[in-house]
Design a protein around this motif. Structure first.
Motif: not given
Ligand SMILES: *[C@@H]1O[C@H](CO)[C@@H](O)[C@H](O)[C@H]1NC(C)=O
Ligand SMILES: *[C@@H]1O[C@H](CO)[C@@H](O)[C@H](O)[C@H]1NC(C)=O
Length: 245
Positions: A73-96
């Motif tokens: 479960e901990t690992k899954q949460k970590e993965t989800e958090t990293r995924l969210q970070h990646s999504e945010t960065r992707l989103n930022n890149s797309e916006n830019r």
């Protein structure tokens, strides 16, 4: 185990020292029965011990599994958090990227917007004098890229907001004054002025950078009692878009 040893000692004592008729006498049959009971008890005890061990190890296994579940479960949460970070960065890149694309399109559109014109007064001989200020209509169009200048009204209308540059030159005889005023909408901007004299002819000109909004109008007013020479393209009005703002 301790219980069985004690029992053996007890019955052993009975066998060795008691005689038939004694209070403590135990018959062989009774002894065998007790021994069997004892053996049964021992067996049950062993079973219990084995079950205890089994359940201990089951508990340990369950704990271990629980730990694994928590770990995953901990690992899954970590993965989800990293995924969210990646999504945010992707989103930022797309916006830019979108912003850059829009800026590039804006620049391309601005670059494509060409506005420039030159026109000569034309006609033959004098234009004027008139008894009121009159818009000078430069009827002989030389260049009119963007079509912002009207050869019928003499008025330039800004198609886009920006900085424009305008020039106007004239040639005129000496018998009348030659006063020309550049106007932006109803606002006087710059003038060229020559007064009547005995000289044969004069030339004059002026120019200005103007910051215009879309739809602003620029034109040359020939002042009352003024004249210019139309023949031979000696009297001209020109302008162009320097930069959009
Ligand atoms: C992505 O960007 C848009 C626009 O800026 C914003 O509305 C949206 O909430 C963002 N999504 C994430 C997951 O950051
Ligand atoms: C004045 O300019 C117009 C437009 O370019 C041209 O057609 C005309 O021939 C010119 N006139 C003279 C006298 O050069």
């Amino acid at each position: 185990m301790i219980v069985s040893i004690c029992l053996l000692v007890f019955f052993g004592c009975g066998l060795n020292f008691a005689q038939p008729g004694d209070e403590s006498y135990v018959s062989k049959t009774e002894f065998d029965a007790l021994k069997e009971k004892l053996e049964n008890l021992e067996t049950k005890l062993r079973d219990t011990e084995i079950r205890q061990i089994n359940s201990d190890s089951q508990i340990a296994e369950l704990k271990n599994q629980g730990k694994l579940i928590i770990d995953s479960e901990t690992k899954q949460k970590e993965t989800e958090t990293r995924l969210q970070h990646s999504e945010t960065r992707l989103n930022n890149s797309e916006n830019r990227l979108r912003k850059s694309e829009n800026q590039i399109m804006d620049l391309i559109n601005k670059e494509r917007t060409k506005v420039m014109f030159s026109a000569a007064a034309g006609g033959s001989g004098n234009i004027g004098p008139f008894n009121t200020d009159t818009t000078l209509i430069y009827r002989a169009v030389i260049t009119n890229i963007g079509g912002a200048y009207s050869q019928y009204t003499g008025i330039f209308t800004a198609p886009v907001a920006g900085v424009y540059y305008f020039t106007f030159y004239h040639h005129a005889g000496g018998e009348h004054r030659a006063i020309l005023n550049l106007y932006k909408n109803n606002q006087f901007i710059v003038r060229v002025a020559d007064h009547p004299s005995n000289d044969h002819a004069d030339n004059g000109g002026n120019a200005a950078f103007l910051q215009l909004q879309q739809g602003d109008q620029v034109y040359v007013l020939l002042a009352y009692n003024s004249h210019v020479w139309g023949t031979g393209n000696v009297t001209t009005f020109s302008g162009f878009l320097v930069s959009q703002i």
